[in-house]
Design an enzyme around this catalytic site. Structure first.
Site, PDB file in Angstrom:
ATOM      1  N   ASP A  73       1.173  -0.887   0.079  1.00  0.00           N
ATOM      2  CA  ASP A  73       0.448  -0.336  -0.118  1.00  0.00           C
ATOM      3  C   ASP A  73       1.319   1.080  -0.518  1.00  0.00           C
ATOM      4  O   ASP A  73       1.963   1.224   0.754  1.00  0.00           O
ATOM      5  CB  ASP A  73      -0.677   0.845   1.308  1.00  0.00           C
ATOM      6  CG  ASP A  73      -2.172  -0.774   0.912  1.00  0.00           C
ATOM      7  OD1 ASP A  73      -2.649   0.177  -0.466  1.00  0.00           O
ATOM      8  OD2 ASP A  73      -2.829  -1.497   1.630  1.00  0.00           O
ATOM      9  N   THR A  74       0.513   2.207  -0.548  1.00  0.00           N
ATOM     10  CA  THR A  74       1.599   3.391  -1.343  1.00  0.00           C
ATOM     11  C   THR A  74       0.401   4.214  -1.686  1.00  0.00           C
ATOM     12  O   THR A  74      -0.247   4.372  -2.296  1.00  0.00           O
ATOM     13  CB  THR A  74       2.140   2.503  -2.755  1.00  0.00           C
ATOM     14  OG1 THR A  74       2.834   1.609  -1.698  1.00  0.00           O
ATOM     15  CG2 THR A  74       3.618   3.892  -2.694  1.00  0.00           C
ATOM     16  N   ILE A  75       1.098   5.063  -1.632  1.00  0.00           N
ATOM     17  CA  ILE A  75       0.319   6.477  -2.765  1.00  0.00           C
ATOM     18  C   ILE A  75       1.565   7.730  -3.433  1.00  0.00           C
ATOM     19  O   ILE A  75       2.926   7.473  -3.280  1.00  0.00           O
ATOM     20  CB  ILE A  75      -0.484   8.203  -1.691  1.00  0.00           C
ATOM     21  CG1 ILE A  75       0.807   8.285  -0.179  1.00  0.00           C
ATOM     22  CG2 ILE A  75      -1.115   7.114  -0.927  1.00  0.00           C
ATOM     23  CD1 ILE A  75       1.714   9.845  -1.018  1.00  0.00           C
ATOM     24  N   SER A 133       4.992   5.808   1.773  1.00  0.00           N
ATOM     25  CA  SER A 133       4.385   4.674   1.856  1.00  0.00           C
ATOM     26  C   SER A 133       4.279   3.825   3.025  1.00  0.00           C
ATOM     27  O   SER A 133       5.736   3.935   3.344  1.00  0.00           O
ATOM     28  CB  SER A 133       4.771   3.312   0.670  1.00  0.00           C
ATOM     29  OG  SER A 133       4.293   1.998   1.064  1.00  0.00           O
ATOM     30  N   ILE A 137       6.751   9.541  -4.563  1.00  0.00           N
ATOM     31  CA  ILE A 137       6.386   8.529  -3.420  1.00  0.00           C
ATOM     32  C   ILE A 137       6.239   8.223  -2.385  1.00  0.00           C
ATOM     33  O   ILE A 137       7.429   8.078  -1.305  1.00  0.00           O
ATOM     34  CB  ILE A 137       6.240   6.875  -4.464  1.00  0.00           C
ATOM     35  CG1 ILE A 137       5.506   6.007  -4.277  1.00  0.00           C
ATOM     36  CG2 ILE A 137       7.768   6.947  -4.365  1.00  0.00           C
ATOM     37  CD1 ILE A 137       5.068   4.852  -5.150  1.00  0.00           C
TER      38      ILE A 137
END
Length: 559
Positions: free
Chosen positions: A369-371, A388, A386
């Site tokens: 899960d990451t943005i 996470s 990025i």
């Protein structure tokens, strides 16, 4: 000679009234911020309107995402970023991934019964969170607004609350293991669940503990996190759970400025960050694909997909074998991204048959899960960032008093002491999160697509869509993708928008397909901004696989 921007956009303009893509690009002569949640994009755009830089907007948006998308990111996680300066054309990159505690080692974990794999849902999987130090270094170098101002939107949403959005709500609830981890610990249960359950779509969620942490960061800067009150709370939480983190592990940590690595893909320069991240696999995959005439293949047809899938296996076999923290292991970077090596690897692709057991090559040395977010300001400066926690809510450990989860990046270490990625004190683990950048002539693009091991292969597919098929940036993000999140085997996932005929032909070649939804979260979600330095116009794109949007900086209607 026609502008390359016009050539790139021609295909989308021709079919603008009859198209398969769901969204249009956002186009503005002011800045644009693209994130996976609209409130974060809006916050970043408003920071630009207040005179902030692209870096200011990215930090503010990232801070909001830590509030509104807490299962994916936050100050308890790591960060990587690329910054492009529109005036000088120079790229600057930062690796803000944290190291393992000095007292944590393989022997200690084996004594706890972890003999084969690193624990995931444990304080022992927590490495030093690098996010805040990364923000601080970026701001000191490229920020314009006062540091404390950048946290105002995030503090507001943490205190006043926000309605939980669709995809984030589903991720919060669907990950039962993550919820169980949260419920098992007193602070996680109190902060992120309501009677042990995730908030529903539209339910207003607040996190006053996190608001307190953000206020401290705004007032005291990064020292609050690495040496001050937040550090003390983090260490107290770690001690309560038997962790090995010490104050020196936090106070002595420094994120690292790094030089991007790159390749030329049919005239486009594509940049990724060097190991310990997986960006090198995207470059190797593109180098292999450059041997094949993909522009002559049907987009998302059998020939293209088979070639890309097989190139992914070759690149990822090398990724699994070689990539580690280069301060501890000798990673053959130059060899892995060399075109001669790519041509040799390309020879292993059989056009008629899928290979299920690709071995790593021998280059010479010359889930998750990451943005991801990207921002461009009105001057054209671009941030590709990025950030996470790794898995949903990371380790499941939520820091007492301050309400933020700690990542579990240490779970990606190897317990084989001979492996390049073996756990060692003060070593950074193999990382999946990667920002990217590409440019040709007057076009400059910051892009990224999150999702664990999905990322490098998704980057390569996106670049191919733009370069080989002339797709607009929005079309390239939306186009159906495949992903393979395992090392070895012929298994992979494909979106159902890939036609049944193509799927059947791939299966006949030996691919073992799992068909997922039209816009599946398994494929990750991407964001993208582009600056045309000839016209001064900016473009933004946001993936419909997420809750977000590309939001333009508001113009000064009223003065």
């Amino acid at each position: 000679m026609r502008s390359i921007a016009l050539l790139l956009l021609a295909a989308s303009l021709v079919c603008a009234q009859d198209r398969s893509q769901a969204r249009s690009m956002v186009i503005s002569d002011y800045g644009i911020v693209a994130t996976s949640q609209t409130l974060a994009s809006q916050a970043g755009a408003q920071v630009l309107a207040r005179g902030g830089s692209a870096v200011d907007a990215a930090i503010a948006a990232n801070a909001v995402l830590g509030v509104v998308e807490p299962e994916s990111c936050g100050i308890g996680g790591d960060l990587f970023a690329i910054y492009w300066d529109a005036t000088t054309g120079k790229l600057t990159a930062i690796n803000a991934s944290g190291w393992a505690p000095k007292a944590l080692n393989i022997e200690f974990l084996k004594g706890l019964g972890h003999t084969q794999k690193m624990p995931k849902e444990s304080i022992q999987a927590v490495t030093v969170p690098g996010c805040v130090d990364g923000w601080s270094k970026l701001h000191k170098r490229f920020g314009k607004l006062p540091w404390k101002d950048l946290f105002a939107p995030a503090i507001y949403y943490a205190e006043h609350g926000f309605p939980v959005t669709e995809i984030i709500s589903a991720a919060w609830a669907d990950e039962k293991e993550a919820l169980n981890r949260l419920v098992a610990d007193r602070n996680g249960k109190a902060v992120f669940t309501r009677n042990g359950k995730a908030p529903l779509v539209g339910e207003v969620f607040r996190n006053p503990q996190l608001a307190g942490a953000l206020k401290l960061l705004g007032a005291e800067g990064a020292p609050a996190f690495y040496r001050g009150a937040i550090a003390r709370a983090l260490l107290k939480t770690s001690d309560r759970l038997g962790g090995k983190m010490a104050l020196a592990d936090l106070s002595e940590f420094e994120s690292e400025w790094v030089e991007p690595i790159s390749t030329d893909y049919r005239g486009w320069k594509v940049y990724e960050l060097p190991p310990n991240g997986q960006g090198i696999a995207a470059i190797e995959m593109l180098n292999i694909l450059s041997v094949f005439p993909l522009s002559a293949y049907e987009p998302r047809g059998v020939l293209e997909l088979h070639t890309q899938i097989e190139a992914q296996k070759l690149a990822y076999a090398d990724l699994h074998r070689y990539v580690a923290d280069m301060r501890f292991s000798k990673v053959p970077v130059d060899g892995l991204i060399a075109m001669d090596y790519a041509r040799e690897r390309a020879k292993l692709i059989d056009p008629e048959r899928a290979h299920c057991d690709e071995a790593p090559g021998s280059p010479t040395t010359i889930p998750g899960d990451t943005i991801y977010l990207s921002a461009v300001d009105r001057e054209g400066n671009i941030v590709s960032l990025i950030q996470s926690l790794y898995e949903h809510f990371g380790s499941g450990v939520v820091v007492d008093e301050y309400g933020f989860p700690l990542q579990n990046r240490g779970a990606l270490f190897d317990l084989d002491p001979q492996h390049p990625n073996a756990l060692l004190p003060r070593k950074r683990p193999f990382h999946t999160i990667i920002p990217a950048f590409m440019e040709k002539d007057n076009l400059h693009m910051g892009f990224g697509i999150m999702g664990g091991l999905n990322q490098a292969q998704a980057h390569a597919q996106f670049v191919s869509n733009v370069v080989d098929h002339g797709m607009s940036i929005q079309s390239a993000l939306e186009a159906p993708r495949f992903t393979k999140k395992t090392f070895g085997g012929c298994d992979l996932m494909v979106e159902s928008r890939i036609s049944p005929e193509v799927r059947q032909a791939l299966e006949q070649k030996g691919h073992k397909l799992k068909v997922v939804g039209d816009f599946s979260s398994e494929m990750g979600g991407g964001q993208m901004v582009m600056h045309d330095s000839k016209t001064g116009v900016n473009y933004g794109a946001s993936d419909p696989r997420k809750d977000g949007a590309a939001v333009p900086e508001p113009h000064p209607y009223w003065k």
